[in-house]
Scaffold this active site. Structure first.
Site, PDB file in Angstrom:
ATOM      1  CG  ASP A  99      -0.182   0.064   2.559  1.00 23.80           C
ATOM      2  OD1 ASP A  99       0.861  -0.610   2.672  1.00 23.80           O
ATOM      3  OD2 ASP A  99      -0.632   0.774   3.470  1.00 23.80           O
ATOM      4  CD  GLU A 164       4.238   0.739   7.014  1.00 22.71           C
ATOM      5  OE1 GLU A 164       5.057   1.004   7.903  1.00 22.71           O
ATOM      6  OE2 GLU A 164       3.831   1.609   6.219  1.00 22.71           O
TER       7      GLU A 164
END
Ligand code: BES
Ligand code: ZN
Length: 475
Positions: A99, A164
């Site tokens: 991400d 994350e």
């Protein structure tokens, strides 16, 4: 076939490596935006497919549903991979995140953030350095070995997540579940998700700060009010909040919460000496921040402020009027957000207690009839590793092979929440092996990865695996 052949192969396939990175930068996998969740999941599927193409065994773990703004959406999958299970080889666990931070061209990007753009030896694009470049680096390293018929000298387990940038929600549970399963034979862990200290010299990183994220909510009138009609007659939530936020930290960066600094580990002479020899200058800092507004004027003070002391940053006010023009509103409810980067020996509970107690006390001094809520929304602890471990020895030898220099040993001010989980749950050493440079601008506009950092970084990941195979395992 030797490591040298692998290095040459990567040099010869530089263009392909860049093309592959462009392919995934084009997937806007922003975990913080509800509307982009499909793209994050698509990116996770890309990772899984790619691992399978490399012949890895894979497993997709879906951590369930997330509620944001009253809406239920699925968490992106955690993708696990496994390549090789030779009992005579060591097993390294590789972690990365797929991400990225949000990015809008309107924020001031010079190019479209989701179109990888090469200019002056730099690859601009969201996620180029954080963390798609390094993640893809592992794939390209493995692919090159296979194309060359060069045997991978270690077994590799892989773990990639898509949350994350939003606090790694759901990941700890997956690691706990898989500790005796997927991660059973792991000997050591390697994460490439931070940066060189400066622009030119590689480093190995053995410490990260933790982060405790807070909000202060002040609520007053039943609805937003007209300031002409009610201004002067009501306690305004925004006035209370701005007052409280001004009591947290000074413009010199001094944290004003009583007792907080008492928790910080004392500085030893031995630690002090480690700041003297690092390849870093005040100019490096200024180049990373794009300005000369540094608080400290010498390298040790700058690095200590970033690595071994806590800091408090004010992030924003939800509910405040922020559009252009003049709206004469008294917002009825505002939430101020701030976070504290924490260091050894601060504990999450003590930090929360000190902050909440202090904010409540300061609020009571205002004589306001508004309501106050102060809470910690999310907390991750600081992490320290032992840089003398054989995992670091392998990392240092790999740097020597690729760059011809000994790496600096650094800490970082940022957080990678999973680092501590791997260390504690698997009870294995974790090495942070950065690929990007200090001025890459992760989280900022015009994020980039230098072509040389990318290409040499792929070589570094390969060299590290080869060094791991030969280094003596002493635990
Ligand atoms: N790659 C960064 C972490 C990082 C940045 C490490 C710079 C070392 C140097 C990571 O993607 C990140 O930004 N993490 C968040 C974690 C937070 C959401 C818990 C951070 O530190 O803000
Ligand atoms: Zn990252």
């Amino acid at each position: 076939m030797t490591l040298q052949n692998f290095f040459e192969y990567i040099d010869q396939h530089k263009g392909d490596c860049i093309k592959r990175l462009a392919e995934i930068v084009a997937i806007p996998s922003v975990s913080a935006e509800v509307g982009k969740r499909e793209d994050v999941i698509r990116m996770g599927v890309w990772i899984k497919t790619e691992l399978e193409r490399l012949g890895a065994e894979t497993k997709r773990v879906d951590p369930g549903m997330q509620t944001i703004d009253g809406q239920e959406i699925p968490y992106p999958p955690v993708i696990l991979g496994s390549l090789g299970n030779d009992p005579n080889k060591k097993t390294v666990l590789v972690y990365g995140h797929y991400d990225v931070q949000p990015a809008l061209q309107a924020d001031g990007w010079s190019t479209d953030p989701f179109t990888l753009t090469e200019k002056d030896g730099r690859l601009y694009g969201r996620g180029s350095t954080d963390d798609k470049g390094p993640v893809l680096g592992w794939f390209l390293m493995i692919d090159a070995h296979q194309k060359l018929g060069l045997e991978l000298p270690v077994n590799i387990k892989l773990c990639f997540e898509g949350m994350e940038e939003s606090g790694s929600e759901g990941l700890d549970e997956v690691i706990e579940q898989e500790a005796g399963g997927w991660f059973k034979d792991v000997d050591c862990v390697c994460i490439s998700d931070n940066y060189w200290l400066g622009r030119n010299k590689p480093c190995l990183t053995y410490g990260l700060r933790g982060v405790s994220y807070f909000r202060i909510v002040v609520t007053g009138p039943g609805a937003d009010l007209h300031s002409g009609v009610f201004g002067g007659a009501v306690h305004e939530p925004m006035t209370d909040l701005v007052h409280l936020m001004s009591k947290l930290v000074t413009p010199q960066g001094r944290i004003l919460i009583p007792g907080l600094m008492d928790e910080v580990a004392a500085l030893t002479e031995e630690e002090k000496a480690t700041y003297e020899t690092l390849d870093f200058s005040v100019e490096d800092l200024q180049s990373s921040i794009g300005a000369k507004n540094n608080i400290h004027q010498d390298v040790p003070s700058i690095l200590m402020a970033r690595w071994r002391y806590p800091s408090l940053s004010l992030h924003g006010i939800e509910g405040a009027f922020y559009s252009p023009g003049q709206k004469t509103v008294i917002p009825a409810k505002v939430s101020g957000k701030f976070s504290i980067r924490t260091v050894p020996h601060m504990t999450v509970d003590k930090v929360t207690e000190l902050v909440c107690e202090y904010v409540k006390k300061e609020f009571s001094k205002l004589g306001s009839k508004n309501q106050l809520l102060v809470e910690c929304m999310h907390a991750g602890r600081p992490w320290m590793s032992s840089p003398n471990h054989w995992n670091y020895v392998a990392g240092a030898q790999a740097v020597k092979k690729v760059f011809g220099v000994e790496p600096d040993l650094t800490r970082e001010g940022c957080s990678i929440p999973v680092t501590l989980t791997f260390q504690e749950v698997l009870n294995k050493n974790v090495l942070l092996l950065p690929v990007g440079a200090c001025d890459d601008g992760a989280h900022s506009i015009n994020e980039k990865l230098n072509v040389t950092n990318y290409i040499e970084g792929i070589k570094l990941l390969g060299a590290y695996c080869h060094e791991l195979a030969t280094v003596e395992k002493t635990d």
